[in-house]
Scaffold this active site. Structure first.
Site, short mmCIF file in Angstrom:
data_model
loop_
_atom_site.label_atom_id
_atom_site.label_comp_id
_atom_site.label_asym_id
_atom_site.label_seq_id
_atom_site.Cartn_x
_atom_site.Cartn_y
_atom_site.Cartn_z
N GLU A 324 0.85 -1.21 0.00
CA GLU A 324 0.00 0.00 0.00
C GLU A 324 0.88 1.25 0.00
O GLU A 324 0.70 2.17 0.79
CB GLU A 324 -0.90 0.02 1.25
CG GLU A 324 -1.61 -1.29 1.51
CD GLU A 324 -2.53 -1.27 2.71
OE1 GLU A 324 -3.75 -1.35 2.51
OE2 GLU A 324 -2.05 -1.17 3.86
N CYS A 415 -10.47 0.72 7.63
CA CYS A 415 -9.91 2.03 7.96
C CYS A 415 -10.51 3.15 7.10
O CYS A 415 -10.74 4.25 7.59
CB CYS A 415 -8.40 2.00 7.79
SG CYS A 415 -7.86 1.30 6.21
#
Ligand code: FUB
Ligand code: ZN
Length: 679
Positions: A324, A415
Site C-alpha cells: 500500500e 480504515c
C-alpha cells in the site's frame, strides 16, 4: 488532574502562553463556517444520517464493540481481525463529535457516552488501552507480541490506536465540553510518555499518527511532555541498526515504515502511503510548534517529490498494492493503481498543514485536487458504500486490476470508511484561514462564515454553484468598517497550471483570465503566493465577484510517466473526469480522443445527484461480429466527474484516453494480458 482540563474557551489563550511558536496561519474552525451549498452540505448530511450510524452499526455487528466489553471483563477471545480494529470506533466517535458540534443530537451524544463508558472499562489501571492484548494478555493478537510494545515498530499498532484515541478525545471534548473520553486519552498518553522518551524506551511507531494525536493533546492541555514525546517519536526514525540498507525489499530496509533514515535525511516519499503522510503531517505540527527549520526543510523536499513525481492526475497517491505504498519516481501505473482512500485523506491533512506553514496556494491546489477527486471517489453517493482503493482504469480486457470495481459497505480492514466518517464533517474547516490582517479564502463553498480580524467580527457570505460554475460571489459584512486583506486563492487550474509541478500540464494554454470585481467594478489585483490580494477598508455589504474560467481542459502527463504517453485526461474546474461504461454503449476502452476532439459541457440535474458532464463526438474502435474486421466509427462520448464513477453498477472506466492508435495487437481470448488497442 483537575487543573489539566482547561475549558475549551480558554484554549486559545493557553496556546499563546504555553507555546513559543506555532503555525503562522490558522484555519477558521469548521464550527464558524456554516455551509448551505449543494455539493458539500448534502455530503455532510449524508455522513451524519447514513455514514456515521452505519459505521457504528458495523462496529457493533462485527464485534469491535464486543472487543472492548471483553477487555473490560478480561475474558473471551479477540473477535475481529486486526489489532487496530479499536480505531474504527475511535474514528467514528471523532466524526460523530464533529457532527454534534454543528448538529446537536441528544440521542447520539448519549450513545457516545455509552461507548466511552465501555472504552473506559477496557482501559487498564495504568492507562494502557489495547483490546487485542487486554482481553487475554497470555494470548495476545499475533501481531501484538507477548509483552507490551515489543512489536510496536512492526505491526502491533499500539501507538496507532493511541493516536486515533487522542484525536477522537479532543474532538469529543471540544464538541461536548465533556471530559470522559479526554481523561481516558490523557491517562493513556501519560503512560506513553512515561514509557517512551530519552533514557527510556525508544521506538519509531510502526504506524504513525500518535505524533499528531499527541500534538492535539498538547494544544488542549499545554503539557509540554506531549509535544516532546511527539518530537521524540519522529526523531526515532532511522535509528535501527538491524535493517539492511542495500536490500531492495522495503520491509527489509525499513523504508516501508519510513524508518530507513533519519527524517531529516529523507527526501523522497517512501513506504506505506498513509503511514508516510501521517508522519509528514506530524512533522509539520511539531516543526510549527518548535520552530524546527530542518524538519520543515525535510517535508518541503518530500512534498516536491510527491507532487513532482508520485501523484496520480486525480490527486491520489500510494500507487503500489504490495505494501500500500509509494512507488519509485514516476511509477504510476493505471491498471494496478492502489490509491487507498485513507492516503487521500492523509494527503489533505498534510497539505493543509503545509499551507499553514508557508501560506502558498499551491498546497491548497493539491488539497483541492485530492479532495474533489481521489478522496470523495472513496465513498458512494449513498454514503454507505466505499472504495478502499481507487482505480485509475477498469477495462474488461485486463485481468490485472488491483480491485473489483464494486463498492463495499465495509471491509475486514475498514480504515477507509471510518476515516471518511471523521473527515467529512470537518470539511468546512478547510474553507477559510487567517493570519493577522489576512483572511484567506481557500475553498469555494457557499455558506456563512464568522471570522475575527484583529478582534473585529466580520461575516463572509459565499454564494456560488461550485464546482460546476466558476462565478463566485462574496459578501463582506464587518460589524464596523474594517481594513483587512481578503486573499482569494486563484486556483492553479485557472492559471494554466494542472498541478504545481511539471508532472502534468494542460495540452493548450488558455488565454482566459480570472476576473475580479468589487462592488461591480473590475478590480486590479496583485497576486501573492497564488492569492489575489484585495486590500481595502471593507464596509457592510461590500461585494466581491470572482469569475474563474471553467473551460474544459485536456491534461497531458510528463513523458516520464510511461503509462500515460500519448494519452489525455479531461479536467473542468477542479474536477477530473472519466469515461464510464454506462454512458458509452457499455465500454470505454475502445475510445480514442484525438487532439482535435472538442468537448461541450452540460449540467444534468438528474444524473448522479447532479453533475456537469462533458460530451464529444469521437472515434470508437469496433471489431466486426465475425471477428475479422477492425474499424473505427464516430460515437458520442460522455465523461462524468471521476468521483462519481461506480455508482451505477460494474463496468469499464478510464481516465486517460489514447489520442491516437499506435499499434494493434490481436488477441483471441480474454485471458491475454495485452489490450486490444495498444497505445
Ligand atoms: O494499518 C492500519 C491501516 O490499515 C492503514 O492505515 C491502512 O493502510 C490499512 O493497512
Ligand atoms: Zn484506509
Amino acid at each position: 488532574m483537575k487543573k489539566r482540563f482547561l475549558p475549551f474557551l480558554l484554549l486559545a489563550a493557553l496556546g499563546s502562553h504555553a507555546q513559543q511558536t506555532d503555525y503562522s496561519i490558522t484555519g477558521v474552525p469548521f464550527t464558524q463556517v456554516k455551509l448551505n451549498d449543494h455539493f458539500w452540505l448534502p455530503r455532510i448530511q449524508t455522513n451524519r444520517t447514513v455514514t456515521i450510524p452505519a459505521s457504528f452499526q458495523r462496529c457493533e455487528s462485527t464485534g469491535r464493540v464486543k472487543n472492548f466489553e471483553m477487555a473490560a471483563a478480561k475474558s473471551g477471545k479477540f473477535c475481529t481481525t486486526f489489532p487496530f480494529d479499536d480505531t474504527d470506533i475511535y474514528k467514528t466517535l471523532e466524526g460523530a463529535s464533529y457532527s454534534l458540534s454543528v448538529f446537536p443530537d441528544a440521542t447520539l451524544s448519549k450513545y457516545l457516552d455509552t461507548l466511552i463508558d465501555k472504552i473506559a472499562k477496557a482501559q487498564e489501571p495504568d492507562g494502557y488501552l489495547y483490546t487485542a492484548r487486554t482481553i487475554d494478555p497470555a494470548h495476545p493478537h499475533a501481531w501484538a507480541g507477548q509483552e507490551r510494545w515489543v512489536k510496536e515498530a512492526e505491526l502491533s499498532h499500539e501507538l496507532y490506536n493511541a493516536g486515533h484515541l487522542y484525536e477522537a478525545a479532543v474532538a469529543h471534548y471540544q464538541a461536548t465540553g465533556k471530559k470522559n473520553l479526554l481523561s481516558i486519552a490523557l491517562k493513556n498518553a501519560d503512560l506513553v510518555c512515561s514509557v517512551f522518551g530519552p533514557g527510556k524506551r525508544g521506538v519509531a511507531p510502526g504506524h504513525e499518527i500518535v505524533e499528531m494525536g499527541l500534538v492535539k493533546l498538547y494544544r488542549v492541555t499545554g503539557e509540554k511532555k506531549y509535544l516532546e514525546t511527539a518530537k521524540f517519536f519522529i526523531e526515532q526514525r532511522g535509528q535501527r541498526k538491524d535493517y539492511d540498507a542495500k536490500n531492495k525489499n522495503p520491509w527489509k530496509n525499513g523504508s516501508y515504515w519510513q524508518d530507513d533514515k533519519s527524517v531529516y535525511d529523507q527526501t523522497e516519499a517512501e513506504g506505506h502511503a498513509v503511514r508516510a503522510e501521517y508522519l509528514y503531517s506530524g512533522m509539520a505540527d511539531v516543526a510549527a510548534l518548535t520552530g524546527d527549520q530542518k524538519m520543515i526543510a525535510a517535508i518541503d523536499k518530500i512534498w516536491d517529490n510527491v507532487v513532482g513525481k508520485k501523484m496520480y492526475v486525480q490527486g491520489s497517491v500510494g500507487a503500489i498494492p504490495d505494501g500500500e505504498r509509494f512507488g519509485d519516481n514516476y511509477d504510476l501505473p493505471n491498471t494496478t493503481a492502489y490509491n487507498e482512500t485513507c492516503a487521500a485523506i492523509a494527503g489533505v491533512y498534510w497539505n493543509e498543514r503545509m499551507f499553514m506553514l508557508h501560506g502558498e496556494s499551491k498546497y491548497i491546489d493539491v488539497l483541492e485536487k485530492t479532495l474533489y477527486n481521489g478522496l470523495i471517489s472513496g465513498i458512494g453517493l449513498d454514503g454507505k458504500s466505499f472504495f478502499y482503493t481507487n482505480a485509475m482504469q477498469i477495462t474488461n480486457n485486463f485481468s490485472h486490476t488491483a480491485m473489483e470495481p464494486v463498492r463495499s459497505g465495509w471491509f475486514d480492514c475498514s480504515c477507509c470508511p471510518t476515516n471518511l466518517a471523521r473527515f467529512i464533517p470537518a470539511l468546512p474547516g478547510y474553507v477559510y484561514a487567517q493570519k493577522g490582517n489576512d483572511i484567506y479564502v481557500n475553498l469555494f463553498v457557499s455558506g456563512d462564515a464568522s471570522v475575527n480580524v484583529n478582534g473585529k467580527p466580520v461575516q463572509i457570505r459565499q454564494e456560488n454553484n461550485y464546482p460546476w460554475d466558476g462565478n463566485l460571489s462574496f459578501t463582506i459584512d464587518p460589524k464596523k468598517a474594517t481594513q483587512f486583506n481578503l486573499l482569494v486563492r486563484i486556483p492553479g487550474w485557472a492559471n494554466n497550471q494542472a498541478i504545481p509541478s511539471s508532472l502534468y500540464s494542460f495540452q493548450n494554454n488558455s488565454t482566459q483570465k480570472t476576473v475580479i470585481k468589487i462592488n461591480g467594478n473590475v478590480a486590479e489585483y496583485t497576486v501573492d503566493k497564488g492569492y489575489a490580494v484585495l486590500n481595502r477598508t471593507w464596509k457592510k455589504g461590500d461585494k466581491v465577484e470572482v469569475i474563474l474560467p471553467m473551460e474544459i481542459r485536456k491534461v497531458v502527463a510528463s513523458n516520464n510517466i510511461k503509462n500515460d504517453i500519448n494519452k489525455v485526461a479531461l479536467q473542468r474546474g477542479p474536477l477530473m473526469y472519466c469515461g464510464e461504461w454506462k454512458d458509452n454503449d457499455g465500454r470505454v476502452s475502445n475510445i480514442i480522443l484525438p487532439e482535435a476532439s472538442s468537448f461541450t459541457s452540460e449540467y444534468n440535474a438528474a444524473l448522479l445527484n447532479g453533475v456537469t458532464i462533458l460530451k464529444a463526438n469521437v472515434p470508437a474502435v469496433d471489431i466486426s461480429n465475425d471477428g475479422v474486421n477492425v474499424s473505427t466509427r464516430a460515437q458520442s462520448f460522455t465523461a462524468i466527474p471521476y468521483y462519481a464513477w461506480a455508482n451505477r453498477g460494474k463496468g469499464e472506466m478510464m481516465i486517460w484516453f489514447p489520442e491516437k492508435v499506435k499499434d494493434v495487437q490481436l488477441m483471441a481470448s480474454d485471458e491475454a494480458l495485452t489490450p486490444v488497442v495498444n497505445h
